[in-house]
Scaffold this motif. Structure first.
Motif, PDB file in Angstrom:
ATOM      1  N   ASP A 199      33.977 -15.287  51.044  1.00  0.00           N
ATOM      2  CA  ASP A 199      34.451 -14.641  49.832  1.00  0.00           C
ATOM      3  C   ASP A 199      34.543 -13.126  49.983  1.00  0.00           C
ATOM      4  OD1 ASP A 199      34.819 -16.945  48.445  1.00  0.00           O
ATOM      5  OD2 ASP A 199      32.812 -16.946  47.557  1.00  0.00           O
ATOM      6  N   GLU A 200      34.460 -12.626  51.191  1.00  0.00           N
ATOM      7  CA  GLU A 200      34.538 -11.173  51.373  1.00  0.00           C
ATOM      8  C   GLU A 200      36.003 -10.721  51.349  1.00  0.00           C
ATOM      9  OE1 GLU A 200      34.388 -10.758  56.178  1.00  0.00           O
ATOM     10  OE2 GLU A 200      32.517 -11.180  55.110  1.00  0.00           O
ATOM     11  N   LYS A 201      36.221  -9.507  50.937  1.00  0.00           N
ATOM     12  CA  LYS A 201      37.568  -8.974  50.824  1.00  0.00           C
ATOM     13  C   LYS A 201      38.137  -8.693  52.209  1.00  0.00           C
ATOM     14  CE  LYS A 201      37.547  -7.505  46.258  1.00  0.00           C
ATOM     15  NZ  LYS A 201      38.341  -6.913  45.287  1.00  0.00           N
ATOM     16  N   VAL A 202      39.432  -8.964  52.361  1.00  0.00           N
ATOM     17  CA  VAL A 202      40.111  -8.728  53.626  1.00  0.00           C
ATOM     18  C   VAL A 202      41.015  -7.521  53.435  1.00  0.00           C
ATOM     19  CG1 VAL A 202      41.752  -9.662  55.280  1.00  0.00           C
ATOM     20  CG2 VAL A 202      40.082 -11.164  54.201  1.00  0.00           C
ATOM     21  N   ASN A 203      40.843  -6.519  54.252  1.00  0.00           N
ATOM     22  CA  ASN A 203      41.675  -5.322  54.212  1.00  0.00           C
ATOM     23  C   ASN A 203      42.642  -5.358  55.381  1.00  0.00           C
ATOM     24  OD1 ASN A 203      40.432  -4.238  51.949  1.00  0.00           O
ATOM     25  ND2 ASN A 203      38.798  -3.318  53.183  1.00  0.00           N
ATOM     26  N   LEU A 204      43.915  -5.262  55.074  1.00  0.00           N
ATOM     27  CA  LEU A 204      44.938  -5.277  56.114  1.00  0.00           C
ATOM     28  C   LEU A 204      45.259  -3.842  56.529  1.00  0.00           C
ATOM     29  CD1 LEU A 204      47.344  -7.948  54.616  1.00  0.00           C
ATOM     30  CD2 LEU A 204      45.678  -8.256  56.425  1.00  0.00           C
ATOM     31  N   THR A 205      45.568  -3.686  57.780  1.00  0.00           N
ATOM     32  CA  THR A 205      45.930  -2.356  58.267  1.00  0.00           C
ATOM     33  C   THR A 205      47.366  -2.043  57.870  1.00  0.00           C
ATOM     34  OG1 THR A 205      46.760  -3.187  60.372  1.00  0.00           O
ATOM     35  CG2 THR A 205      44.396  -2.636  60.258  1.00  0.00           C
ATOM     36  N   GLU A 206      47.724  -0.796  58.053  1.00  0.00           N
ATOM     37  CA  GLU A 206      49.085  -0.344  57.723  1.00  0.00           C
ATOM     38  C   GLU A 206      50.121  -1.094  58.568  1.00  0.00           C
ATOM     39  OE1 GLU A 206      51.647   2.675  55.832  1.00  0.00           O
ATOM     40  OE2 GLU A 206      49.501   2.443  55.607  1.00  0.00           O
ATOM     41  N   GLU A 207      49.796  -1.345  59.808  1.00  0.00           N
ATOM     42  CA  GLU A 207      50.727  -2.043  60.699  1.00  0.00           C
ATOM     43  C   GLU A 207      50.922  -3.500  60.269  1.00  0.00           C
ATOM     44  OE1 GLU A 207      50.526  -3.332  65.286  1.00  0.00           O
ATOM     45  OE2 GLU A 207      50.317  -1.161  64.928  1.00  0.00           O
ATOM     46  N   GLU A 208      49.843  -4.168  59.875  1.00  0.00           N
ATOM     47  CA  GLU A 208      49.955  -5.549  59.405  1.00  0.00           C
ATOM     48  C   GLU A 208      50.749  -5.623  58.112  1.00  0.00           C
ATOM     49  OE1 GLU A 208      45.780  -7.425  61.112  1.00  0.00           O
ATOM     50  OE2 GLU A 208      45.793  -6.404  59.173  1.00  0.00           O
ATOM     51  N   LEU A 209      50.527  -4.672  57.218  1.00  0.00           N
ATOM     52  CA  LEU A 209      51.314  -4.621  55.980  1.00  0.00           C
ATOM     53  C   LEU A 209      52.796  -4.413  56.283  1.00  0.00           C
ATOM     54  CD1 LEU A 209      49.060  -2.552  53.551  1.00  0.00           C
ATOM     55  CD2 LEU A 209      49.765  -4.919  53.296  1.00  0.00           C
TER      56      LEU A 209
ATOM     57  N   GLU B 162      55.966   0.638  47.545  1.00  0.00           N
ATOM     58  CA  GLU B 162      55.688  -0.242  46.408  1.00  0.00           C
ATOM     59  C   GLU B 162      54.992  -1.518  46.865  1.00  0.00           C
ATOM     60  OE1 GLU B 162      59.588  -0.777  44.842  1.00  0.00           O
ATOM     61  OE2 GLU B 162      59.484   1.005  43.576  1.00  0.00           O
ATOM     62  N   PHE B 163      55.454  -2.066  47.989  1.00  0.00           N
ATOM     63  CA  PHE B 163      54.833  -3.275  48.535  1.00  0.00           C
ATOM     64  C   PHE B 163      53.373  -3.014  48.886  1.00  0.00           C
ATOM     65  CE2 PHE B 163      53.688  -5.838  52.279  1.00  0.00           C
ATOM     66  CZ  PHE B 163      53.858  -7.105  51.753  1.00  0.00           C
ATOM     67  N   LYS B 164      53.121  -1.866  49.506  1.00  0.00           N
ATOM     68  CA  LYS B 164      51.762  -1.511  49.908  1.00  0.00           C
ATOM     69  C   LYS B 164      50.872  -1.343  48.676  1.00  0.00           C
ATOM     70  CE  LYS B 164      51.391   2.398  51.985  1.00  0.00           C
ATOM     71  NZ  LYS B 164      51.398   3.530  52.930  1.00  0.00           N
TER      72      LYS B 164
ATOM     73  N   TYR C 176      67.207  -5.054  50.110  1.00  0.00           N
ATOM     74  CA  TYR C 176      66.019  -5.467  49.367  1.00  0.00           C
ATOM     75  C   TYR C 176      65.577  -4.338  48.450  1.00  0.00           C
ATOM     76  CZ  TYR C 176      61.574  -7.704  48.433  1.00  0.00           C
ATOM     77  OH  TYR C 176      60.524  -8.296  47.811  1.00  0.00           O
ATOM     78  N   TYR C 177      65.198  -4.664  47.242  1.00  0.00           N
ATOM     79  CA  TYR C 177      64.982  -3.665  46.196  1.00  0.00           C
ATOM     80  C   TYR C 177      63.601  -3.007  46.239  1.00  0.00           C
ATOM     81  CZ  TYR C 177      62.576  -7.547  43.982  1.00  0.00           C
ATOM     82  OH  TYR C 177      61.737  -8.592  43.733  1.00  0.00           O
ATOM     83  N   GLN C 178      62.629  -3.607  46.880  1.00  0.00           N
ATOM     84  CA  GLN C 178      61.267  -3.070  46.867  1.00  0.00           C
ATOM     85  C   GLN C 178      61.027  -2.235  48.126  1.00  0.00           C
ATOM     86  OE1 GLN C 178      58.136  -5.987  47.135  1.00  0.00           O
ATOM     87  NE2 GLN C 178      56.789  -4.784  45.838  1.00  0.00           N
TER      88      GLN C 178
ATOM     89  N   PHE D  42      51.324  -2.683  45.667  1.00  0.00           N
ATOM     90  CA  PHE D  42      51.134  -3.994  45.040  1.00  0.00           C
ATOM     91  C   PHE D  42      50.143  -4.829  45.837  1.00  0.00           C
ATOM     92  CE2 PHE D  42      52.387  -8.501  44.741  1.00  0.00           C
ATOM     93  CZ  PHE D  42      52.115  -8.705  43.397  1.00  0.00           C
ATOM     94  N   ASP D  43      50.247  -4.749  47.166  1.00  0.00           N
ATOM     95  CA  ASP D  43      49.357  -5.544  48.020  1.00  0.00           C
ATOM     96  C   ASP D  43      47.917  -5.050  47.936  1.00  0.00           C
ATOM     97  OD1 ASP D  43      49.360  -7.745  50.024  1.00  0.00           O
ATOM     98  OD2 ASP D  43      48.414  -6.169  51.240  1.00  0.00           O
ATOM     99  N   SER D  44      47.741  -3.751  47.772  1.00  0.00           N
ATOM    100  CA  SER D  44      46.368  -3.230  47.696  1.00  0.00           C
ATOM    101  C   SER D  44      45.729  -3.529  46.341  1.00  0.00           C
ATOM    102  CB  SER D  44      46.360  -1.722  47.953  1.00  0.00           C
ATOM    103  OG  SER D  44      47.050  -1.053  46.919  1.00  0.00           O
ATOM    104  N   GLU D  45      46.541  -3.759  45.302  1.00  0.00           N
ATOM    105  CA  GLU D  45      45.993  -4.051  43.963  1.00  0.00           C
ATOM    106  C   GLU D  45      45.487  -5.476  43.841  1.00  0.00           C
ATOM    107  OE1 GLU D  45      49.080  -3.107  41.229  1.00  0.00           O
ATOM    108  OE2 GLU D  45      48.876  -0.956  41.513  1.00  0.00           O
TER     109      GLU D  45
END
Length: 153
Positions: free
Chosen positions: A94-104, A78-80, A72-74, A82-85
């Protein structure tokens, strides 16, 4: 892909012309009918052999993709990034959901596994198609090869 088909077509036309010219020069006293039959047999042998060789190469490449799929190229970083952006919102709020490093990391591993499975499935599909390019013209090649051998005896 298109250029390779055009190139193969040009080669077939050139080989066909060479067979006709040499057949006419060598076998002028046997009759025109025999020359045309021989040219036809050799042309069919050539075309079916090229199809079988092309199918064999495609099958080998498909097996190589099954055994060792392209990684896989990514990267995870890079995934982290892109996901944080991209903004994530909850389903009900409508509140923002922040994922932990383990979930990512779990999402990334699942995505990499899905991509690997998709590549292997695509390679299996190509393998089946390549076997068609081997199995279909091979009996035709064998049949005309036997006709050619029996004609020489």
């Amino acid at each position: 892909m298109m250029f390779s088909l055009i190139g193969v077509g040009a080669v077939v036309v050139v080989v066909f012309i060479v067979f006709i010219v040499t057949g006419l020069k060598v076998e002028t006293d046997k009759g025109e009918k025999d020359v045309i039959k021989n040219v036809y047999i050799y042309l069919v042998l050539f075309a079916t052999l090229m199809m079988t060789i092309g199918g064999s190469v495609g099958a080998f490449m498909a097996v190589a993709d099954i055994v060792s799929p392209v990684p896989y190229y990514q990267t995870f970083e890079e995934f982290k990034r892109f996901d944080s952006e991209k903004p994530r919102t909850g389903i009900e709020t409508d509140e923002k959901v922040n994922l932990t490093e383990e979930e990512l990391k779990q999402q990334y591993d699942a995505m990499v596994l899905m991509e690997k499975e998709r590549q292997v499935n695509r390679a299996k599909n190509n393998l089946i198609k390549s076997f068609g390019w081997i199995i279909i013209p091979l009996p035709v090649f064998v049949y005309f090869q036997r006709r050619l051998v029996n004609k020489d005896i």
